[in-house]
Structure formats: structure tokens, C-alpha cells
Motif scaffolding. Structure first.
Motif, short mmCIF file in Angstrom:
data_model
loop_
_atom_site.label_atom_id
_atom_site.label_comp_id
_atom_site.label_asym_id
_atom_site.label_seq_id
_atom_site.Cartn_x
_atom_site.Cartn_y
_atom_site.Cartn_z
N THR A 363 0.82 -1.22 0.00
CA THR A 363 0.00 0.00 0.00
C THR A 363 0.85 1.26 0.00
O THR A 363 0.40 2.31 -0.47
CB THR A 363 -0.93 0.01 1.22
N GLU A 364 2.08 1.17 0.50
CA GLU A 364 2.94 2.35 0.52
C GLU A 364 3.26 2.82 -0.89
O GLU A 364 3.32 4.02 -1.16
CB GLU A 364 4.23 2.03 1.28
N ALA A 370 -8.05 -1.56 -4.91
CA ALA A 370 -9.27 -1.37 -5.69
C ALA A 370 -9.30 0.02 -6.33
O ALA A 370 -9.71 0.18 -7.49
CB ALA A 370 -10.50 -1.60 -4.82
N GLU A 371 -8.86 1.02 -5.59
CA GLU A 371 -8.85 2.39 -6.14
C GLU A 371 -7.84 2.50 -7.27
O GLU A 371 -8.08 3.17 -8.28
CB GLU A 371 -8.53 3.39 -5.03
N HIS A 447 -5.59 -15.42 -4.74
CA HIS A 447 -5.90 -14.56 -5.88
C HIS A 447 -7.28 -13.90 -5.77
O HIS A 447 -7.57 -12.96 -6.51
CB HIS A 447 -5.87 -15.39 -7.18
N THR A 448 -8.12 -14.40 -4.92
CA THR A 448 -9.54 -14.04 -4.94
C THR A 448 -9.78 -12.55 -4.77
O THR A 448 -10.49 -11.92 -5.57
CB THR A 448 -10.30 -14.83 -3.86
N ASP A 449 -9.18 -11.94 -3.74
CA ASP A 449 -9.43 -10.52 -3.50
C ASP A 449 -8.87 -9.66 -4.62
O ASP A 449 -9.44 -8.61 -4.96
CB ASP A 449 -8.82 -10.11 -2.16
N PHE A 450 -7.77 -10.09 -5.20
CA PHE A 450 -7.18 -9.34 -6.31
C PHE A 450 -8.13 -9.33 -7.51
O PHE A 450 -8.35 -8.29 -8.14
CB PHE A 450 -5.84 -9.95 -6.70
#
Length: 795
Positions: A363-364, A370-371, A447-450
Motif C-alpha cells: 500500500t505504501e 481497488a482504487e 488470488h480471490t481478493d485481487f
């Protein structure tokens, strides 16, 4: 070492026969070619009257029993299995290794097989034989001395025969039909099949090999490797599948290392050494190599048609370091009006990113995932993410996977360590065990959330690093596991994408083995940014097309090496625009504006041409999925009767009708390019220049140009692409334009025009198209422009 000597019994077996085979111990002569057993010399064919015949050591007979099975799967396909008595393969189904699908029933209806025992075939063998025959193939099994031959009854040709006739001056056999080596200190056995090469016989295939397309004179070791480039002699995607111009395809159903000596050690011998106790050979006989590929992929699987966007332009770099950097690339792509569908992100999306993939998003660097994906989609772009199946001990996933028993283990029960690729810090990376269903499901779930956040595709990098001597969870023998690892790895990721998106899956894989064609797509690995790297890349793709046909591509510009010249970048972009998939990628920038205004202008024109030709590529993709044919085709695949076309590896066909002639040069000036034109009439897509084959053509080619010839009789669907086209998202509502080549001159092509053609629209449904005069009539959902354009009418 044992030499298979004689058939001692023949009994019926499903679809054919099973034979008991007696083998005797033999030795390879020291200092001279040939093999010797302990049998009487005259029974071995030795010239005992030779005056200088030396005293030779005589090995004991020490007989050993083997089993030979000959079973037909269809009229034109036969399986020949040979193994020691009690070998595991004799108790397994054909699909036990995961290469063959559906229990080996992909051939079609079982044929009627006639079996007969004959005293002699009348052709000079003079030995008792068992002969098996279907409507298309005949297999001859000589009883003593043991030998095999496969014949095509329709053409009267011998497709293959073992090498029992090949001897040195003293009569010692140089290529006995089958030799079996006992397991050595490494526990690995070996089986050698020696086939006699015909005087004009050429061999092609064996996977993604970067040397000359015709393999005669080469010795290839088929072991999946991190090849570290395209000029090292190693291969990312070797495949134990080959074609012979005598009219057959051979397939070794194995995960073991195979050595293919194609007339290298012995000029007239194709020697196949399988590092296993068993030989499981499938022979598909048909004069047309496209028919052979259809049969083979019916057995091992075909690629489904990937999404339309995957056929667009991909852009990547090793590496983009932040969301801001990737968004800037996307914005600049739009600023320069270059169509693009996919941006690829290499390992910087990970927190621990050196030869590790644990699906922990950074995240850094990239903010909310998602954004970030949504921001790319606003620009008309999709996101491709890098992965590999290795875990670093520095990652918390490593401890989790180890505790659950999800890592590949060595013989001592400890996690195996990645081999063949240097680690940047010396820490031993572990590998996920895809033979463990729970481990595979865990990896798929990562992989699901990606995918839920909109990630479109994963680049399944590496997979070549399984060390020898591991103990897979499902009991796969260790010597099969290494080469099968990338097949299982890519299969697991493909299945995850399909299950979680509801669409045909697409990966971007580097490693592979037999059957990998069913998990599109693949790319040619880390080519050097040189003319030699570009040249070897084309050879690799053509060789792979004959063994794992489907969707293959390469890194435009090459991945590493000397600083890429703008001119070579342009030449490679032209090649990429007419390749099955199109991606620019490398250690340094590959965006077209990085190479100056001239390169940008030329590259933009070729990228737009690719998008204009997507209707044609879409037809070819559906043809590949239906028949098991590659999109990128060696000339010999479409013109098997042309002996010159069979050797061409510096040009190719994209689908059946576009002849692509890459220009291998890195200089700014025009280049003189000589190339082979197959039979028929051809029209240059860009200049309108006409060519008639067969024969060589020669042209001076400016940097802006590359010869792309369209075959007479082609109905070329295309569309108009202007600055408003950002990606394939902008194409579905645009009408297709139909160009007819070599028609309208009173030669009878009008009959075909009235009959019409069925084309598959971008929505996947058929549209029936016919032409009367210059008017196009389309019945279906795909819109067409009202008027056909005629090109290259015969004169």
C-alpha cells in the motif's frame, strides 16, 4: 544396460496386443561405435570374417523381462508402451501424469484393429512378425530380432522404423531399437529409442527451442530451465513432441528429462533417451501437420479463446515503482494516442518482492488496490500482476504454508529449495506443492481478493526451479516432478481466474511442458535486446507452435542486454504487432515515446494496424480453439508439400492468410530483405505490391515498413482505427470492413463469394457474410460496412 532382443509371447490387449519381451545385457563397445551382447556373434549380425576383428569382452546374458503394448486410440493414432515387468506405467491410466486428458480418449472413436502373425513381410526382413492394422495405420512388430515399424496404409509410406539396420563395418549395431539402462547411483533409469531417419526426413518441434527450426544435426536436452536468455542453449518450455516430414507426430507421455539426438551423434538416427524406466510413445500419422496437431491437442487439451482485450497492446517494465508512475504511463499513452489495453506491474507490488510472492499488497507504493485498479480502468486500461510460486522465509506466508504442509519437501522431509535461479540474498526460497489439493486451493484463494478488485491477469513467471529428488504430495515420481511443475502451476492459476471471473482464463506464463498450450498464454522469456535476440525469439515461437499450439508471444524490445536502439525497437514493435499477443517489456523503458519522435510515430502506426486487424485475429483465435492450431504458424504448417517452406524460420504466417516477414536489423537505413513466398498469389497489405509463389522475393524495406502479405482468396475482416480508439473497449460498436484478396477477376472466386463465409463477431456469436458485386450482406449481430474492398485481383 539391456538390449531388447525378442518377443516371446503375444496376447490380446484392449485396442491391440501386449507382448512379452526378452532383453539381454549388452555393453557399448569401447573406442568404437556399436553394441555387443553375450549371444553368438552370428546371431548378432557381427562380421566374424573381418580380419582385424579384436577380442571383445562378452557380457553375461542375464535375461530380463519387459512388456510391450501396442494399442490404437483411433484410425490414425497408436500408443506404444514399453516398460520392465511390474513398472508403474503398466498399471496407470494414460492421464496419470496430468498431461493426457480424459483418460486418453481424445482421439475419437476406437477403431477396428486387425491383428495377424506372419512369417515375413516379403520386404527383406525375413523374420516372424506381428502386424496390427487399422484403416489408416499399420504397426509391424518383428519377433526376433525385436524391431518396430509404423506405416501409413493410405500413402504406402513408412512413417517410422527403429534403427536395427544401421551398423558399422564389423556388423555391430549402432542404433539398436531399444536400450534400457538400469537405475544408477542417482536412482534414475533410462530408456533409449533409436529411430532410423530417412534420407530426406526433417524433424521439427521439441518445444520452445531457440535454434534453427529444423532440428536435424542438433542434440536437445528437454528439461525445463530458467534459460537466462534465448541464446544459452537451454529452454523455458521444452516439449517432448515432434513432427517428421515422413508424416507423423510423436509424443512422449512423460515428465522425465528427455534427450533428443536428431542426427547429431549418428547422422541417420533420431535417438530419444527418456530418463525413466518406461517409454510411453504416441504416434499420430497424417500427411497434414495441422491434422496431427488437432489429434494431439484433442488428447492433451486446447486453449480457450481469451478475452478480446488480451489481443490488444500490453505495456510493462521491470519495474514500475508506484501507482503515480503507472498512472503517468497510462496518461502519456493517451496523450500520444497510442491504443493500449493492459499495463503490467512486476514485483514492486509486493512488500517482500525478491523471488517471493505472498500476495501481500504494497500500500505504501500503490495505495488502495481497488482504487488503483479503478483509476486504470478510467483510462481504459487493465492491470496485469506478476507472480511466481516461491515463498521467502522473510514472508509470514512461508511459516503458514510450512505449518500446513503446503511446501514441496525433499527426501528428508524438509522444505525443498528453489534451484537454478540465483537468490539475491542467499535465503532458501520454498516452492508451493501444487500436487497437494489443499495447497493448490490455498494458493488459488490468495488470488480471490485481487480478482474481485479488478485485476485482469497474472503473469505466472518462473516455475522452473523445482529441484531434483523432491517428494510430491500426490506420489508423483521425483524424476517426473520437475518438468510437470510448471504445467500444474499454470493450471492452478488458470483455474482460479476462470472460477472467480466466469470467463475464459488467461495467464502470461514463462515455463511449460507438454499440455501447456491449454493454459494460454505464454511468452518467450528473457530475450536479449539485440538482433540475435529478436531472431532467436522468432525461432522459439515457431518451434513451440509445433508442439504446444496456441497463444504465444514475446517481450517487444527484448528484456535485457545492450541499450536498445530506437531502430531495433521499431523493428521489434512491427513484429509484435503481427504476433499472437503483443507486449512490450524489459529492464528499461519500453514505452514508444522513450525512443524519440520518429520511433513513436512508427510504433503508433503499427499498434493501430494491430487493432485494425483484430477482427482477423479474432477469427484465428477461434480457429485455434476449435482445431488446436497455433496463431503463429511456420510456413510448413500451411504448406506441408513445400520443401523450402518447411525450413523457413525467419518468417511466419499469422493465421492462415497473413505472411509476416520480420526485419532483423537495428540500423536507421533501408534494409534489403529476401524471403520465401509460398505457392499462390500474395498482396502486400500496406503497399499493394504483388508476389507469386513459390519462389524467393526481395525488397528494400525502409524503417517504417515490414512486409506483410495477404494470401489470395482471403476475406480479411478489419476495422478503421483512429485517434479516438484508446483500447478494445472502443471497438465492439464499430463496423467491420471486408477486404477481398485476389478475387473478382472471372477466375471462379465469385462462386465462393455467393456461398459466403461465417465469421465470429466480437460478442462471440456467428455472423453470416456474403458479397454480391461490391455489396456486403451480413446476417448476425456483428455490424459490417456496406461495401467490400477488393485488393490484389489476379492479373
Amino acid at each position: 544396460m539391456y538390449l531388447l532382443r525378442e518377443i516371446t509371447a503375444v496376447r490380446p490387449y484392449e485396442g491391440g496386443v501386449e507382448c512379452a519381451v526378452r532383453a539381454v545385457r549388452c555393453l557399448e563397445l569401447p573406442g568404437t561405435p556399436g553394441y555387443l551382447t553375450g549371444e553368438p556373434p552370428d546371431g548378432q549380425g557381427i562380421e566374424t570374417t573381418m580380419p582385424n576383428l579384436p577380442e571383445l569382452p562378452v557380457p553375461p546374458l542375464d535375461p530380463r523381462g519387459f512388456v510391450l503394448r501396442v494399442a490404437f486410440g483411433s484410425e490414425d493414432a497408436v500408443r506404444i508402451t514399453l516398460a520392465p515387468e511390474g513398472a508403474r506405467v503398466l498399471d496407470e491410466e494414460p492421464g496419470w501424469l496430468g498431461i493426457v486428458l480424459d483418460g486418453g480418449q481424445g482421439y475419437g472413436p476406437a477403431p477396428r484393429v486387425r491383428t495377424a502373425d506372419v512369417a515375413s513381410d516379403g520386404g527383406g526382413r525375413g523374420t516372424p512378425e506381428t502386424v496390427l492394422q487399422t484403416g489408416r495405420l499399420r504397426v509391424r512388430v518383428a519377433r526376433r530380432p525385436f524391431a518396430l515399424a509404423v506405416e501409413d496404409t493410405a500413402t504406402g509410406r513408412t512413417l517410422l522404423r527403429t534403427g536395427e539396420r544401421l551398423r558399422q563395418v564389423a556388423g555391430f549395431p549402432m542404433a539398436p531399437p531399444v536400450l534400457a539402462a538400469e537405475a544408477g547411483s542417482d536412482g534414475e533409469a533410462g530408456t533409449v529409442l533409436n529411430l532410423e531417419l530417412g534420407p530426406d526426413e526433417r524433424i521439427t518441434g521439441f518445444g520452445e527451442q531457440f535454434g534453427p527450426l529444423v532440428k536435424n544435426g542438433q542434440r536437445l536436452r528437454l528439461r525445463v530451465e530458467d534459460a537466462l536468455g534465448t541464446g544459452t542453449g537451454m529452454a523455458y518450455k521444452p516439449v517432448p513432441v515432434w513432427h517428421s516430414t515422413s508424416g507423423y507426430l510423436g509424443f512422449l507421455n512423460t515428465g522425465a528429462v528427455v534427450t533428443a539426438d536428431v542426427g547429431h551423434r549418428r547422422p541417420d538416427v533420431l535417438g530419444l533417451t527418456v530418463h525413466d524406466e518406461a517409454l510411453d510413445l504416441w504416434v499420430i500419422g497424417a500427411p497434414d501437420p495441422k491434422d496431427r496437431l488437432s489429434r494431439y491437442t484433442g488428447l492433451t487439451g486446447r486453449a480457450a479463446v481469451p478475452p478480446l482485450w488480451s489481443l490488444g497492446y500490453w505495456m510493462g517494465r521491470c519495474r514500475y515503482h508506484s501507482a503515480a508512475e503507472m498512472n503517468d504511463v497510462g496518461d502519456t499513452m493517451r496523450k500520444h494516442e497510442v491504443p493500449c489495453d493492459v499495463l503490467h506491474l512486476d514485483p514492486d507490488w509486493l512488500v517482500v518482492d525478491r523471488l517471493n510472492c505472498d500476495f501481500i499488497w504494497n500500500t505504501e507504493r500503490f495505495g488502495d488496490r481497488a482504487e488503483f485498479v479503478a483509476g486504470l480502468r478510467e483510462r481504459g486500461l487493465r492491470l496485469s500482476l506478476w507472480e511466481l510460486p516461491y515463498l521467502d522465509p522473510a514472508s509470514p506466508r512461508h511459516a503458514e504454508a510450512r505449518a500446513r504442509g503446503y511446501l514441496v519437501r525433499d527426501a528428508d522431509g524438509e522444505p525443498a529449495q528453489v534451484a537454478g535461479t540465483p537468490t539475491p540474498d542467499g535465503r532458501p526460497r520454498a516452492l508451493l506443492d501444487f500436487t497437494n489439493p489443499e495447497a493448490a486451493a490455498w494458493w488459488q484463494d490468495l488470488h480471490t481478493d485481487f480478482l474481485a478488485d479488478g485485476v485482469a491477469v497474472f503473469k505466472t513467471d518462473f516455475g522452473e526451479g523445482l529441484p531434483d529428488g523432491t517428494v510430491p504430495a500426490d506420489g508423483t515420481p521425483a524424476h517426473h516432478a520437475h518438468n510437470l511443475y510448471p504445467l500444474r502451476y499454470n493450471g492452478a492459476v488458470s483455474a482460479a481466474i476462470a472460477a472467480r471471473t466466469g470467463r475464459n482464463a488467461l495467464v502470461w506464463g514463462r515455463s511449460g511442458w507438454a499440455g501447456s498450450q491449454r493454459y494460454p498464454g505464454q511468452w518467450g522469456g528473457d530475450a536479449e535486446s539485440t538482433v540475435a535476440g529478436m531472431r532467436s525469439t522468432v525461432r522459439g515461437g515457431l518451434s513451440y507452435a509445433l508442439s504446444a499450439p496456441g497463444f504465444w508471444s514475446h517481450d517487444i524490445g527484448g528484456f535485457f542486454g545492450p541499450e536498445l536502439t530506437p531502430e531495433l525497437y521499431v523493428r521489434w514493435t512491427q513484429l509484435g504487432a503481427l504476433s499472437p499477443l503483443m507486449r512490450a517489456h524489459g529492464l528499461r523503458p519500453r514505452e514508444p515515446w522513450a525512443f524519440g519522435d520518429r520511433a513513436l510515430e512508427i510504433a503508433r502506426r503499427w499498434v493501430r494496424l494491430r487493432y485494425a486487424l483484430l477482427p482477423y485475429l479474432w477469427q484465428t483465435a477461434h480457429e485455434s480453439a476449435a482445431h488446436g492450431w497455433p496463431l503463429m504458424r511456420p510456413l510448413g504448417l500451411e504448406f506441408p508439400g513445400d520443401p523450402v517452406a518447411a525450413t523457413v524460420d525467419d518468417a511466419f504466417l499469422l493465421g492462415p492468410d497473413l505472411l509476416v516477414v520480420p526485419v532483423f536489423d537495428d540500423g536507421p537505413g533501408p534494409v534489403r530483405r529476401r524471403f520465401w513466398v509460398p505457392e499462390g498469389g500474395w498482396t502486400d497489405l500496406l503497399t499493394g505490391e504483388r508476389h507469386t509463389g513459390p519462389g524467393y522475393a526481395e525488397r528494400t524495406v525502409a524503417l517504417e515498413d515490414m512486409p506483410v502479405l495477404v494470401r489470395d482468396g482471403c476475406w480479411l475482416p478489419r476495422l478503421d482505427v483512429d485517434a479516438a480508439v484508446r483500447s478494445t473497449d472502443d471497438l465492439p460498436d464499430r463496423p467491420w470492413r471486408l477486404e477481398l484478396y485476389g478475387t473478382g477477376d472471372g477466375t471462379g472466386d465469385g462462386v465462393r463469394e455467393r456461398a459466403g463465409r461465417e465469421l465470429t463477431g466480437f460478442d462471440g456469436t456467428p455472423t453470416r457474410v456474403r458479397v454480391e458485386g461490391d455489396t456486403v450482406y451480413a446476417e448476425g449481430s456483428q455490424p459490417f460496412a456496406a461495401h467490400a474492398v477488393r485488393q490484389g485481383a489476379r492479373r
